[in-house]
Design an enzyme around this catalytic site. Structure first.
Site, PDB file in Angstrom:
ATOM      1  N   ARG A 168      -6.327  -1.461   9.259  1.00  0.00           N
ATOM      2  CA  ARG A 168      -6.499  -0.888  10.596  1.00  0.00           C
ATOM      3  C   ARG A 168      -6.958  -1.946  11.595  1.00  0.00           C
ATOM      4  O   ARG A 168      -6.523  -1.947  12.750  1.00  0.00           O
ATOM      5  CB  ARG A 168      -7.480   0.282  10.529  1.00  0.00           C
ATOM      6  CG  ARG A 168      -6.861   1.512   9.890  1.00  0.00           C
ATOM      7  CD  ARG A 168      -7.819   2.663   9.677  1.00  0.00           C
ATOM      8  NE  ARG A 168      -7.076   3.848   9.259  1.00  0.00           N
ATOM      9  CZ  ARG A 168      -7.628   4.986   8.878  1.00  0.00           C
ATOM     10  NH1 ARG A 168      -8.947   5.100   8.850  1.00  0.00           N
ATOM     11  NH2 ARG A 168      -6.876   6.018   8.525  1.00  0.00           N
ATOM     12  N   MET A 225       0.861  -1.172   0.000  1.00  0.00           N
ATOM     13  CA  MET A 225       0.000   0.000   0.000  1.00  0.00           C
ATOM     14  C   MET A 225       0.900   1.224   0.000  1.00  0.00           C
ATOM     15  O   MET A 225       1.596   1.488   0.982  1.00  0.00           O
ATOM     16  CB  MET A 225      -0.910  -0.026   1.235  1.00  0.00           C
ATOM     17  CG  MET A 225      -1.811   1.164   1.384  1.00  0.00           C
ATOM     18  SD  MET A 225      -3.091   0.907   2.657  1.00  0.00           S
ATOM     19  CE  MET A 225      -2.080   0.577   4.101  1.00  0.00           C
ATOM     20  N   TYR A 246       1.193   3.884  12.642  1.00  0.00           N
ATOM     21  CA  TYR A 246       0.925   3.679  11.213  1.00  0.00           C
ATOM     22  C   TYR A 246      -0.518   3.273  10.919  1.00  0.00           C
ATOM     23  O   TYR A 246      -1.284   2.980  11.822  1.00  0.00           O
ATOM     24  CB  TYR A 246       1.923   2.731  10.566  1.00  0.00           C
ATOM     25  CG  TYR A 246       2.110   1.316  11.065  1.00  0.00           C
ATOM     26  CD1 TYR A 246       1.288   0.700  11.983  1.00  0.00           C
ATOM     27  CD2 TYR A 246       3.179   0.555  10.549  1.00  0.00           C
ATOM     28  CE1 TYR A 246       1.499  -0.614  12.384  1.00  0.00           C
ATOM     29  CE2 TYR A 246       3.399  -0.746  10.945  1.00  0.00           C
ATOM     30  CZ  TYR A 246       2.559  -1.318  11.865  1.00  0.00           C
ATOM     31  OH  TYR A 246       2.783  -2.620  12.247  1.00  0.00           O
ATOM     32  N   GLU A 247      -0.848   3.332   9.628  1.00  0.00           N
ATOM     33  CA  GLU A 247      -2.213   3.127   9.121  1.00  0.00           C
ATOM     34  C   GLU A 247      -3.199   4.120   9.736  1.00  0.00           C
ATOM     35  O   GLU A 247      -4.355   3.794  10.013  1.00  0.00           O
ATOM     36  CB  GLU A 247      -2.689   1.680   9.361  1.00  0.00           C
ATOM     37  CG  GLU A 247      -1.718   0.600   8.958  1.00  0.00           C
ATOM     38  CD  GLU A 247      -1.260   0.688   7.516  1.00  0.00           C
ATOM     39  OE1 GLU A 247      -1.679   1.599   6.794  1.00  0.00           O
ATOM     40  OE2 GLU A 247      -0.444  -0.159   7.115  1.00  0.00           O
ATOM     41  N   GLY A 248      -2.744   5.339   9.916  1.00  0.00           N
ATOM     42  CA  GLY A 248      -3.567   6.371  10.535  1.00  0.00           C
ATOM     43  C   GLY A 248      -3.300   6.412  12.025  1.00  0.00           C
ATOM     44  O   GLY A 248      -3.650   5.471  12.745  1.00  0.00           O
TER      45      GLY A 248
END
Length: 595
Positions: free
Chosen positions: A296, A163, A440-442
């Protein structure tokens, strides 16, 4: 040397007894062969891979790390052989669509395996984890031709996926993306730009790597409304669909990190690389979020997995390590001191970890069941209900699980005292590995904002109201049970506070949006703790029914852990609630120069 034993008994309790998932899932189309025996067999075989193949290379993988030489990334010793064992066992294809070569099993089973993978070797888990997310996005949004060409090998695990979002100048604010996509006139695009922090961007485990890249078309609108998604292979497939010519995709370097050192985190350069549009033009962010939301949830599972393995190792240490005498009298008269486990503060740290682990495991399996229901239930209203639950709970799993994972690995490190800080015991690695999951991932701050600014308001507040109705129904059903009072009463009080805070915040947000931002992190934690209180009350219900005929002590221990959660962990919501009501001005009245 740390050790790990998969918590099979507790997974079985949550799956079979608490959620009765075999009955629910086997009633869905395509899952008619899902039985208790099948699920137990998968868990047991998955546990063997995690305990015997992945856990033994976790510490050595951390110490060796990934290597970068002349543009080539190599994973630590043992990882390539372990990955081959993993794909030969069919684990990447567990929950994938049979039409793509998958086994078509429920996501719920895959979630339970994910916990074990993260406990055994979180760095390893990231390689197949990102591929699963990429499969989801390609399958949901790409053309049939792209799906037919790329997905079977990704499902098999011989090709992997990544990603590619973040760039050197932008992280969360993807509206600043600069990577370009220029049409070539033949249906493909020339992709040029640099992406950073790309997990598995290059590695030596798979034959090819399929990158999902956010980029801008010429004359695309500014901001997030002008981002498109592209599939960009590392090597172009030849006429036999085997990796062929290089495609202008190179790794510029790998990051030297605090943790997850056996996971290659890459700077990726795209130089007129051939890519193919996935989904509509300028709608790439929505297409990528199919992958992002799955990731997430997977990142949340890292917190749970690391919390579990840290707990197991801290318990063993606390039982063996002799240190001081018990305050209530000698407990080990044949030894020069009592084990650490006799001391209340040691028990506080261990039970905090255990109560969070078991509560979050119950929530993870419930959420995974709802993913399956949202995809498979024949009733559209039931699919919508399940999808609402998943959407609401996703930021909670990502943020709370990773927050508590870092908190509890640190608590378990504390149990070991000085030895917890020493590399050979392995506990310091769990702390370091857990830290990234909050970022990470928001980041978890972004997850809290997603919950409070978006999930509370979409569909006219339907998501939280639906969830509150579910919990209120449970309270109403059990509030007159004397045996359940210790569990239902604190749940009812917590739910009342959560509903009142929700109404207050919705109203405050109409006049001052900063109130939502100021409250977001504390609100998410209150929401998470109240949700766990519901699940602990439900686990207590099952345990109360079965404890009288149990000679193993499992259900008595479950009840005691439920009481610990209600008495020691849930009450923190009241202090958090008072902090929220103190308002945003306490933060916003400072001038910039005062910082």
């Amino acid at each position: 040397m740390p050790s790990y034993k998969a918590p099979i008994r507790d997974l079985q309790f949550v799956f079979h007894e608490l959620h009765q998932a075999d009955e629910t899932l086997s009633s869905l189309p395509g899952f008619d062969e899902v039985s208790a025996d099948l699920v137990d067999a998968i868990l047991e075989e998955g546990a063997k891979v995690c305990e015997e193949v992945l856990q033994p290379i976790n510490q050595s993988g951390d110490q060796e790390g990934c290597q970068f030489n002349e543009g080539v990334v190599t994973t630590p010793t043992g990882f390539k052989a372990a990955y081959q064992t993993y794909i030969e066992g069919g684990w990447p294809s567990l929950a994938a669509d049979p039409e793509l070569g998958g086994q078509g099993l429920p996501e719920t089973i895959s979630f339970m395996l994910e916990e074990m993978l993260c406990s055994a070797n979180v760095s390893f888990s990231l390689y197949p984890g990102l591929t699963r997310g990429a499969i989801n996005s390609i399958n949901a949004h790409a053309t049939d031709a792209l799906k037919e060409q790329y997905l079977p090998k990704m499902v098999e695990g011989i090709w992997s996926g990544t990603m590619c979002l973040t760039e050197p100048h932008c992280g969360t604010d993807l509206g600043l993306v600069r990577t370009k996509a220029v049409p070539k006139g033949d249906g493909s695009y020339a992709i040029s730009g640099t992406k950073i922090f790309i997990t598995g961007g290059d590695q030596d485990l798979t034959e090819n790597i399929i990158h999902l890249v956010l980029a801008r078309l010429p004359d695309a609108p500014e901001g997030v409304r002008g981002i498109s998604l592209f599939l960009v292979p590392k090597q172009m497939p030849d006429t036999n669909n085997e990796p062929g010519d290089s495609n202008g995709v190179t790794c510029g370097s790998i990051e030297h990190k605090m943790g997850i050192k056996a996971s290659a985190t890459c700077v990726m350069n795209f130089d007129d690389a051939i890519g193919y549009l996935v989904g509509p033009e300028n709608k790439g962010l929505a297409c990528m979020f199919t992958m992002m939301n799955a990731e997430r949830l997977a990142i949340g599972m890292q917190g749970l997995g690391l919390g579990e393995t840290a707990y197991q190792n801290a318990v063993e240490y606390a039982k063996d390590r002799l240190q001081s005498r018990s305050a209530t009298g000698i407990k080990a008269p044949d030894k020069p001191a009592d084990p650490l486990l006799v001391h209340p503060d040691i028990r506080r740290m261990l039970l905090t970890t255990r109560a969070y682990n078991e509560g979050c495991r119950a929530l993870a399996v419930w959420t995974a069941m709802n993913i399956d229901l949202s995809h498979k239930h024949p009733d559209a209203k039931k699919r919508e209900e399940a999808d609402d639950y998943v959407a609401l709970i996703t930021p909670i799993i990502k943020a709370f699980f990773s927050d508590y994972g870092y908190e509890t690995t640190t608590l378990c490190q504390q149990v070991l005292g000085g030895h917890g800080y020493i590399q050979e015991w392995g506990m310091e690695q769990y702390v370091r590995d857990a830290r990234i999951a909050q970022i990470y991932e928001g980041t978890n701050g972004i997850q809290a904002l997603d919950l409070i600014r978006r999930k509370l308001f979409i569909h006219e507040g339907r998501l939280p109201q639906r969830f509150f109705n579910l919990l209120n129904s449970f309270v109403n059903e059990h509030q007159n049970s004397e045996a359940m009072n210790d569990f239902v009463s604190p749940l009812a009080d917590a739910l009342k506070l959560l509903e009142e805070l929700t109404d207050w915040l919705v109203e405050q947000g109409k006049h001052n949006p900063d109130e939502l931002g100021a409250a977001a992190t504390d609100y998410l934690r209150i929401f998470a703790l109240t949700t766990l209180a519901w699940l602990w009350a439900d686990m207590a219900r099952v345990a109360l029914e079965k404890a009288p005929s149990d000679d193993t002590g499992f259900y008595i221990t479950k009840l005691r852990t439920a009481r610990f959660f209600m008495g020691r962990l849930l009450p923190q919501i009241y202090g958090l609630g008072r902090g929220i009501r103190s308002g945003a001005d306490l933060m916003m009245e400072f001038t910039d120069d005062e910082f």
